[in-house]
Design an enzyme around this catalytic site. Structure first.
Site: not given
Ligand code: NDP
Ligand code: GDR
Length: 329
Positions: A134, A136, A158
């Site tokens: 991701s 992120e 996460y």
């Protein structure tokens, strides 16, 4: 092996990406096996149309019960299926929630990914592996456009867990020779997006407000910018990564960031509403920390895979609005 006789195993098949990926693989002639977990309420609405089709379910599509934490069942599924390609999409996927349940998030994303890599390493015939990583991982990014070489600076449990997965994917590739591709994907949306992600929350609320079933919408941080694409384009990229001769890491993104206020504006305008009359901030939806802006550079995927996005920002939102409107009527 001929592409038309391949077998794919997909975790997270009931999720947004899993459902579109399954449709794509079936269209390409794959036999698709999905891992599903037991739940007290049936939550297979995204693949229900496939399950109800006798020509598909039990013929080209098979579901197997397991949880990411259920080692024995996962090993048994691998033994039974013997996949050529393994798409690992399952896991706790909500960034905001990862602050409330950091331990579970880390266990599911980081721990279970290593376990699955280990299972793949032990197979007599090792599958090609796609890992759902991701944007992120970049968190507070230094560059305006992040690429495969950008530093990781995650801001959430996460993001940190996904960063761990990228590292482990690389380590298993380099040390054990596994064919592992890390897909570093930016936000991608669709009518099948889960309702607690901001895009679906906005679109459904706008449809409900227009239908006079609701009169306001509470959100968190409106001052963020994200690179939003359409999930259908992104699952195509996942498949393309595993068709290459050599494994690699790829950023999939549109290359353009939009503010959340722009998203709100387009979604509410679709219903002939001005979002400023309905939206308020509720601290409950604010995160302890998060990237202000994330925007990807998909040059490598474009060059090596021939990957392209085919939906504009407005088209994505309108696609979601159309579906939300139909579901309300
Ligand atoms: P969703 O939240 O829609 O789907 C998640 C899937 O994982 C569901 O099928 C869910 O099953 C399954 N799952 C969760 N926990 C477990 C578990 N313990 N055991 C078995 N299955 C489990 O996610 P998306 O489809 O949007 O995303 C797919 C992957 O890609 C995720 O890993 C996500 O983090 C990552 N990603 C997504 C992006 C996006 O913008 N969509 C961007 C970048 C990465 P159930 O239906 O039973 O809950
Ligand atoms: P994200 O998506 O965290 O980027 O993770 P999400 O839609 O949850 O948030 C996007 C941005 O909107 C802000 N926001 C809100 N978000 C939610 N969910 N609810 C609100 O009420 C709200 N108000 C403002 C958030 O703070 C954030 O900045 C998604 C997931 O699919 C991940 O699995 C994936 O890895 C990343 O995208 C890339």
């Amino acid at each position: 092996m001929d592409e038309f006789h391949k077998t794919a195993l997909v975790t997270g098949i009931t999720g947004q990406d899993g459902s579109y990926l399954t449709e794509l693989l079936l269209k390409k002639g794959y036999q698709v096996h999905g891992v599903v977990r037991r739940s007290s309420s049936f939550n297979r609405w995204r693949i229900d149309h496939l399950i109800k089709d006798d020509r598909i379910y039990g013929n080209k599509l098979y579901l197997h019960y397991a949880d990411l934490n259920d080692d024995a069942s996962l090993r048994r599924i691998f033994k039974k299926v013997g996949p050529d390609e393994f798409y690992h999409l399952a896991g706790q996927s909500h960034v905001g929630l990862s602050f409330e349940i950091p331990e579970l998030t880390t266990q599911e994303i980081a721990g279970c990914t290593v376990k699955l890599l280990e299972i793949c390493r032990d197979q007599e015939f090792r599958p090609k592996i796609y890992l759902a990583c991701s944007s992120e991982i970049f968190g507070d990014a230094q560059e305006p456009h992040q690429n495969e070489e950008s530093n990781f600076n995650p801001t959430s449990p996460y993001g940190a867990s996904k960063a761990f997965c990228v590292h482990m994917g690389r380590i298993f590739r380099q040390s054990y020779g596994l064919f592992v591709c890390n897909g570093i994907l930016y936000n991608h949306e669709s009518p099948r997006r889960g309702e607690n992600f901001v895009t679906q929350k906005i679109v459904r609320s706008a449809a409900e407000i227009a239908a006079e079933k609701k009169d306001s919408l509470e959100l968190g941080n409106l001052d963020v910018e994200r690179d939003w694409g359409h999930a259908k384009d992104y699952v195509e990229g996942m498949w393309q990564m595993l068709q290459q001769e050599n494994p690699n890491d790829y950023v999939l993104a549109t290359g353009v960031a939009h503010s959340l206020r722009e998203f709100l504006s387009v979604a509410f305008e679709y219903f002939e509403l001005d979002y400023r009359n309905f939206v308020s901030i509720n601290n409950r939806f604010l995160r302890p920390n998060e990237p202000q802006r994330l925007c990807g550079d998909p040059s490598k995927a474009k060059k090596n895979l021939g990957w392209r996005t085919t939906h504009s920002f407005t088209e994505i939102i309108h696609d979601m609005c159309l579906s939300a409107k139909a579901n309300i009527l």
